[in-house]
Design a protein around this motif. Structure first.
Motif, short mmCIF file in Angstrom:
data_model
loop_
_atom_site.label_atom_id
_atom_site.label_comp_id
_atom_site.label_asym_id
_atom_site.label_seq_id
_atom_site.Cartn_x
_atom_site.Cartn_y
_atom_site.Cartn_z
N VAL A 1 10.01 -13.76 14.58
CA VAL A 1 10.86 -12.92 13.73
C VAL A 1 9.98 -11.95 12.95
CG1 VAL A 1 10.82 -14.50 11.74
CG2 VAL A 1 12.76 -12.93 12.05
N SER A 2 10.56 -10.79 12.63
CA SER A 2 9.74 -9.77 11.95
C SER A 2 9.52 -10.13 10.48
CB SER A 2 10.42 -8.40 12.05
OG SER A 2 11.74 -8.47 11.57
N LYS A 3 8.34 -9.73 9.98
CA LYS A 3 8.03 -9.92 8.56
C LYS A 3 7.34 -8.64 8.10
CE LYS A 3 6.91 -13.83 6.25
NZ LYS A 3 6.19 -15.09 5.98
N ALA A 4 7.59 -8.23 6.85
CA ALA A 4 7.01 -6.96 6.38
C ALA A 4 6.16 -7.19 5.14
CB ALA A 4 8.12 -5.98 6.06
N LEU A 5 4.97 -6.63 5.15
CA LEU A 5 4.12 -6.60 3.95
C LEU A 5 4.21 -5.18 3.40
CD1 LEU A 5 0.92 -8.29 5.43
CD2 LEU A 5 2.88 -9.39 4.33
N CYS A 6 4.43 -5.08 2.10
CA CYS A 6 4.69 -3.73 1.57
C CYS A 6 3.93 -3.52 0.26
CB CYS A 6 6.19 -3.57 1.36
SG CYS A 6 6.63 -2.14 0.40
N LEU A 7 3.32 -2.34 0.13
CA LEU A 7 2.72 -1.94 -1.14
C LEU A 7 3.57 -0.82 -1.72
CD1 LEU A 7 -1.15 -1.53 -0.73
CD2 LEU A 7 0.05 -3.13 -2.21
N ILE A 8 3.88 -0.92 -3.01
CA ILE A 8 4.64 0.16 -3.64
C ILE A 8 3.72 0.85 -4.63
CG2 ILE A 8 6.56 0.66 -5.21
CD1 ILE A 8 8.14 -1.35 -3.63
N ALA A 9 3.55 2.17 -4.45
CA ALA A 9 2.54 2.89 -5.22
C ALA A 9 3.13 4.15 -5.81
CB ALA A 9 1.38 3.24 -4.29
N PRO A 10 2.55 4.64 -6.91
CA PRO A 10 3.11 5.84 -7.54
C PRO A 10 2.73 7.13 -6.83
CG PRO A 10 1.21 5.05 -8.77
CD PRO A 10 1.45 4.04 -7.70
N MET A 11 1.66 7.07 -6.00
CA MET A 11 1.24 8.29 -5.33
C MET A 11 1.04 8.04 -3.84
SD MET A 11 -1.34 9.94 -8.10
CE MET A 11 -1.23 11.59 -7.49
N PRO A 12 1.23 9.06 -3.03
CA PRO A 12 1.24 8.83 -1.58
C PRO A 12 -0.16 8.71 -0.96
CG PRO A 12 1.72 11.12 -2.02
CD PRO A 12 1.58 10.46 -3.35
N PHE A 13 -0.92 7.67 -1.34
CA PHE A 13 -2.20 7.45 -0.67
C PHE A 13 -1.92 6.68 0.62
CE2 PHE A 13 -3.69 7.98 -5.09
CZ PHE A 13 -4.58 9.01 -4.87
N MET A 14 -1.42 7.38 1.61
CA MET A 14 -0.92 6.70 2.81
C MET A 14 -2.04 6.02 3.60
SD MET A 14 0.40 7.32 6.43
CE MET A 14 -0.71 8.53 6.74
#
Length: 1306
Positions: A206-219
């Motif tokens: 099954v899929s799992k997602a790791l996510c970072l939420i940041a104020p600026m788009p340092f992609m």
């Protein structure tokens, strides 16, 4: 972008705000996705089925592995951040836009990366970066649940119920019908699908997602951090430290780089570098523009960019979320110094599809299902849509769409920048403009192969080059000659792109490259340099285009508060002067662009910068303009359209290179945390449950948290100071929101709460927004059009150019299209308005057929024309107007037809009336529109029609002036004066109608028929009618009152007054007359000409004036000498005013020369003053008789030699007068004496001879015999004054209409 400005110093400077894990919740097990259910509910509502029935029951059609199941936010660290509250629903929806997806061991399970953006109500942005991977399902409950679902599914398919007719509605095809083909299935899939999932033999993932939420788009940095984190989970050996250490480090110990600085921090295995532009540079943008250019092609990208600038609706379409994000962010980044002001949702989750219904400009990204054909995608409105199919590299553009200035040179410059980085400037498929429905593009095989190839090349970035390529590269690297050759080509500036690409790909696998930088860092540096250079090319276009914009900003308010309160009424930018200063080729684009919301906001920011800090983008832009001025001192008036290249490419790339070569800051290394023993234990392939207590709070002792604390204290002090200013700020915020809120208060759909009530609320906001926009647009059109009158009433600037009027009308057409496509049930064709009209037409024509049994008689009209001829008033018919448009072969599309119909209705002043009639068929409106649609909101609809009604106050020629080549039916009616004349005549009359665009040629009128119709290419506004006859037979005299001519499409009727005889030996013996036209005002039956309109055109001389001049008894009161002189002054003045206007707006000069109150009329009165015209028992004498006698005298005197003594120039003048008079007399045309005098005045004015001829006529002894002593012509001072007035005409090129000078041979 607002993201970059939102966090400069305002928020604490942490690199990342949250670390989030989304996936399956083993406690609650498998839950069908509620949003998918809501979506089905909406769909059912759209199609008028019972929504509640649709939402119950699961979807057994799809195999369980393909269904959407609910994902949950399993954990987030920290719990909450005060300056950026966590929006759980939005994050969950955007991390896994399709919900959970299941796979078994035979499916592909590569990890995926995508980013997303959350825009808050106030316009600030937060970025999310997501790494999705597949994890084995260990919970036996879930495995058995999946097995059960498969058994049910198989049972269902073994004996399908009769009722399961799958709805193939437009949006459904978008969302579900193609889910089957969602992933590339392997060879065993078909056998498995038959057997489904079996827990005894298959492993479930099954899929799992790791996510970072940041104020600026340092992609790039976030992407690399997350992929290293995932690598640590899948690696055979445990990572150096527990995962908590790395997550804690990035959340609490890595700061945001300061502006103009670079930062190095550590991932699990390798260091990661990021850098942030300085204050004077373009704002941060980390999404790879090169990728966007190679996906779309340079030309296509420039076209989409232009659509974005003009605030059209832009829909991006791709299978890959990251591609949607790359293109959307790329395009909005390039807008600098402007900012997108409307709905911005680069990834639109399936549950939000109803947002495509939004009647406002938007930029949205829609995930396509694999194998979906574009033609299956039915969108609510397409009249103003730019559709971007990213995966197939092609775009569809709206019709009537202006090109970006210097587009060719611009594309050339961009291509060169790309080439300098070894990227071939792929052109993409050529853009398609909307054509007939059903012309959806199909990707030919060859193109598909290219796509596959390109995807293979793209794979190089994961470092997995195919074996063969590696071999090739090894061979190249081993070969010394080749190496030398390549070094040589590099020096001469030629790049061997393919080899470089191979090398970069392989280098990515070796860790350290040259200069101590990894290949990945090299790649990143190259990307960053390319990004900034491409952006500089775009930015420099705006710096040249708007170099002088400040000169046109109108600063009218004394302080911020009064400006905010009167924002709506104020003119902030002198648009007309700005446009008049621009090179001609730029105008079509600029006139549209300066009407947009983003330009208005830009100017608002400029005005507000007098009272508060400059908005960051504006600051950078202004400093660039100042810099350009220093280097390039040119007068603002010398605007040229020659292309100026960007001159700062090198330095902009150097700034970035220096930052990345020399790292300014290094963050604290990850370190062991104070954790309980035995936690954070490693199990390969599974992401562990992290320890919340260590991740929910940051450290208290690192150096930059002190920096934050002191900044925080400073901020608290500042807050206390500004508390009393807060009220003003709230007021300001409120007004700014309102000022920019044409559809803006719904700039962002709320992603979390999607109950039907919220959807209704959103639609209500749309309705209010549309109404407000309609009010603003109609007001602007009125103010611009009424011009001077409006200015005197205090409505701002007055001068509308034809171009600007066209822009305003085009934006009205666009508004009507958006109103008509709001809440549409079923979409047909590209234009919602035209589709509604066609439904109406079909209905009305059915009714007409039913009534055909009782035929209407057309007899009365004919009979009336026997007893008193007049022009029957045209019947106002919506259907008739539609038929006119349908018969125009020049227009090929529905959108074009709708626009032409709107223009025609505006010109006829029936737009509001027609639309009211269209909407009066309520049954039809109910059938076509949902209950929340604008057109079904009674009160708003009434107000909207009322605003449109106000446009009837001004005259538009927006149909006649645009469709100049179409054939138009005209009708001519000749109205004789009955009491004094034979209604019948034995001669053969003829007529010729002329307009601003040409003439009809001479047409014979059948005898004794006073009405005729003819078809002719559009003549434009009508100016003159020549009317004459051949004097045949006994009854060859004809007294004509006037001629009426009507354009049968626009209904414009022109009256050409005559009031004179045509015939030999009567009146002035004229057999043909040139009549000057005036537009007849359509009026209520009782009240002709009293309704408001722009001032009427001058008329041709009326009968009363002629009679008063030539009457025997002088019944008409004759004008006094003062009045005559005033009339001449007025006539000359009108001609001067005519030439002071811009060429396109001048109107007819013929009217000013020969109409009523014209130059000829005034001079006639001057010559008739004191003229002994009436002789008892003799025929009337005309001024022309005096001119002829004077010329005869001069000629005889010349022969006798009397004029020899006179000065030479006088002799020449004398000859010219004689020459002109003889030429007029010897013409083959039968114009009468007054006609000849008119011609002499016109030719004299054209050739600048009138002031020289007057003294000759005054000196001539004939004058004593023919004029009283008191005549004006015998008063030297008056004549000299007249000569002075006429000489003012010498500065202007007077051209005469062909109908006036036909047959004169000088």
């Amino acid at each position: 972008m607002s993201g970059s400005s939102a966090f400069t110093g305002a928020a604490p400077c942490r690199f990342a705000h949250y670390f989030v894990i989304c996936g399956i919740d083993t406690e609650t097990g498998l839950e069908p996705d509620e949003l998918a259910a809501l979506y089905q509910w909406l769909e059912a509502d759209r199609q008028g089925r019972d929504p509640d029935a649709a939402a119950t029951g699961e979807n057994f059609e799809q195999s369980p592995l393909k269904r959407t199941f609910k994902s949950k936010v399993l954990a987030r660290y920290p719990e909450n951040v005060e300056w950026n509250p966590f929006d759980q629903d939005a994050v969950n929806m955007l991390c896994m836009p399709k919900g959970l997806s299941f796979r078994t061991q035979v499916d592909q399970r590569d990890p995926q990366f995508h980013s997303f953006i959350i825009t808050k109500e106030d316009g600030s942005r937060t970025y999310g970066f997501v790494h999705t991977f597949y994890e084995e399902v260990t919970s036996p409950q879930i495995c058995s649940a999946m097995q059960t679902l498969y058994q049910m599914h198989n049972a269902e398919h073994a004996n399908p119920p009769s009722s399961s007719s799958s709805s193939s509605s437009s949006m459904d095809s978008l969302a579900s019908s193609l889910d089957e083909a969602d992933s590339p299935t392997s060879s065993t899939s078909s056998s498995r699908r038959a057997g489904g999932y079996d827990s005894s033999r298959d492993t479930l993932y099954v899929s799992k997602a790791l996510c970072l939420i940041a104020p600026m788009p340092f992609m790039h940095a976030c992407r690399r951090f997350l992929s290293q984190l995932h690598r640590a989970v899948t690696a055979a050996t445990a990572p150096p430290l527990p995962l908590e250490s790395y997550v804690h480090n990035i959340l609490y110990e890595v700061p945001l780089p300061a502006p103009g600085r670079s930062l190095k921090f550590h991932g699990v295995y390798e260091p990661i570098i990021c850098q942030r532009p300085g204050l004077g540079e373009l704002p941060l943008a980390d999404f790879p523009l090169a990728k966007a250019f190679s996906l779309l092609g340079v030309e296509n990208l420039v076209q989409v960019f232009t659509c974005t600038l003009l605030e059209m609706q832009i829909l991006l379409y791709s299978q890959d979320y990251q591609r949607l994000m790359t293109v959307a962010e790329g395009i909005t980044t390039l807008l600098f110094p402007f900012q997108w002001q409307h709905v911005y949702v680069p990834i639109l989750p399936a549950s939000l599809l109803h947002f495509l219904d939004a009647p406002v400009p938007y930029l949205m990204g829609l995930q396509s299902k694999e194998g979906t054909d574009r033609s299956k995608l039915e969108l609510p409105q397409e009249a103003n849509l730019c559709f971007v199919d990213i995966d197939n590299h092609y775009i569809e553009l709206p019709e009537d769409f202006p090109h970006f200035p210097n587009k060719t040179e611009f594309i050339q410059e961009l291509s060169e920048v790309l080439l300098s980085f070894g990227i071939a400037a792929n052109t993409g498929a050529p853009p398609r403009t909307r054509t007939s429905p059903g012309s959806a593009p199909s990707t030919p095989g060859r193109e598909r192969k290219n796509v596959a190839l390109r995807q293979l090349e793209d794979d190089g970035r994961n470092g997995n080059l195919a074996g063969e390529e590696l071999a090739v590269l090894e061979l190249l690297q081993g070969n010394a000659t080749l190496e030398r050759l390549q070094a040589l080509t590099k020096r001469t500036g030629v790049t061997v792109a393919r080899v470089d690409a191979l090398r970069a790909g392989v280098k990515a696998q070796s860790t350290e490259g040259q200069g101590g930088r990894t290949a990945a860092e090299e790649e990143e540096l190259k990307n960053a340099k390319l990004n900034v250079q491409l952006r500089e090319v775009f930015a420099s276009r705006f710096t040249t285009m708007f170099a002088d914009y400040e000169a046109f900003v109108i600063q009218s308010a004394p302080d911020l508060e009064s400006w905010l309160t009167n924002r709506e009424q104020m003119h902030n930018f002198d648009k007309a002067s700005f446009l008049s200063d621009q090179p001609e080729p730029y105008l079509p684009f600029l006139s549209h662009f300066i009407e947009t919301q983003m330009f208005a906001t830009f100017i608002d920011n400029k005005i507000m910068s007098q009272w508060e800090d400059k908005e960051p983008l504006l600051r950078v832009f202004d400093s660039r303009i100042d810099k350009a001025r220093l280097y390039n001192v040119r007068a603002p008036s010398l605007r040229s359209s020659s292309y100026q290249r960007c001159s700062i490419l090198k330095e902009s790339a150097q700034a970035i290179e220096q930052r990345l070569m020399k790292i300014d800051h290094t963050a604290i290394h990850p370190h062991l945390l104070d954790m309980k023993i035995g936690q954070g234990k490693y199990e390969q392939g599974f992401f562990p449950k992290l320890q919340a207590d260590v991740l929910n709070t940051g450290p208290t002792n690192n150096k930059w948290s002190h920096r934050t604390a002191t900044a925080q204290r400073r901020k608290d002090r500042h807050r206390q100071q500004t508390e009393h200013l807060q009220l003003d700020n709230d007021l300001k915020e409120k007004y700014m929101q309102e000022a920019r809120s044409l559809g803006k208060n719904l700039r962002q759909p709320k992603l979390s709460d999607l109950s039907p009530a919220v959807i209704a609320q959103t639609n209500w906001k749309f309705v209010e927004g549309l109404l407000k926009e309609c009010r603003m647009k109609t007001k602007r059109m009125l103010v611009e059009k009424m011009g001077r009158e409006a200015v005197e009433l205090g409505h701002g600037e007055a001068n509308i150019t034809g171009l600007e009027e066209n822009t305003l009308i085009a934006s009205l057409c666009d508004l009507l299209e958006r109103i008509w496509s709001h809440g549409l049930q079923v979409k047909q064709g590209k234009s919602a308005l035209w589709s509604h009209l066609l439904h109406y037409q079909a209905r009305e024509e059915r009714l007409e057929q039913q009534q055909a049994e009782s035929p209407e008689s057309h007899v009365p009209e004919r009979r009336k024309s026997d007893c008193s001829i007049s022009m029957p008033s045209p019947r106002v018919s919506l259907i008739q107007d539609m038929r006119h448009i349908q018969s125009m072969s020049e227009i090929k599309t529905d959108v074009g037809r709708a626009r032409a119909w709107i223009r025609l209705s505006l010109e006829k002043k029936v737009l509001s009336q027609h639309l009211k009639q269209l909407l009066s068929r309520q049954a039809l409106t109910k059938k076509l529109y949902k209950r929340y649609a604008f057109l079904r909101c009674e009160e708003e609809k009434e107000q909207f029609l009322f605003h449109l009604l106000s446009l009837n106050a001004v005259d538009y020629f927006c149909f006649t002036s645009v469709f100049t080549t179409i054939m138009i039916p005209y009708r001519v009616v000749i109205i004789p004066i009955k009491k004094l004349s034979n209604a019948m005549t034995t001669s053969n009359p003829w007529v010729c109608v002329s307009g601003e665009l040409g003439d009809s040629g001479i047409m014979q009128i059948p005898k004794n028929v006073l009405e005729m119709a003819f078809d002719c290419q559009n003549l434009g506004k009508l100016t003159t009618v020549q009317l004459g006859h051949d004097n045949a037979g006994l009854l060859a005299k004809w007294l004509v009152d006037c001629v009426m001519v009507r354009n049968e499409i626009t209904g414009h009727t022109y009256r050409f007054p005559c009031g004179r005889w045509l015939g030999k030996g009567v009146d002035d013996g004229s057999l043909e007359r040139v009549l000057i036209g005036e537009l007849v005002v359509p009026s209520g039956e009782e009240d002709p000409g009293k309704n408001c309109r722009t001032p009427p055109l001058q008329r041709s001389p009326s009968q009363t004036r002629r009679i008063s001049i030539t009457s025997l008894s002088g019944r008409g009161c004759k004008p006094t000498s003062g009045q005559i002189q005033d009339a001449i002054g007025e006539a000359v003045n009108n001609i001067l005013k005519h030439f002071s206007k811009p060429e396109k707006e001048r109107g007819s000069l013929t009217v000013l020369l020969c109409g009523e109150n014209s130059l000829v009329a005034a001079l006639e009165q001057f010559f008739y003053h004191g003229f002994k015209s009436a002789r008892l028992f003799q025929k009337t004498v005309f001024v022309w008789d005096f001119v002829e006698k004077a010329v005869a005298y001069m000629e005889s005197a010349d022969q006798m030699g009397d004029l020899q003594e006179t000065a030479e120039p006088l002799g020449m003048t004398c000859q010219s007068l004689c020459h002109y008079v003889n030429a007029i007399n010897s013409t083959s045309r039968n114009i009468g004496k007054d006609g000849k005098f008119q011609l002499l005045v016109c030719l004299g004015a054209r050739d600048r001879l009138l002031p020289q001829w007057l003294p000759l006529l005054v000196e001539c002894p004939v004058i004593l015999r023919m004029y009283e002593d008191t005549a004006l012509l015998r008063d030297r001072t008056t004549v000299n004054a007249l000569i002075g007035v006429l000489e003012t005409l010498h500065d202007f090129p007077i051209t005469l209409e062909a109908s006036l000078v036909k047959g004169i041979d000088l």
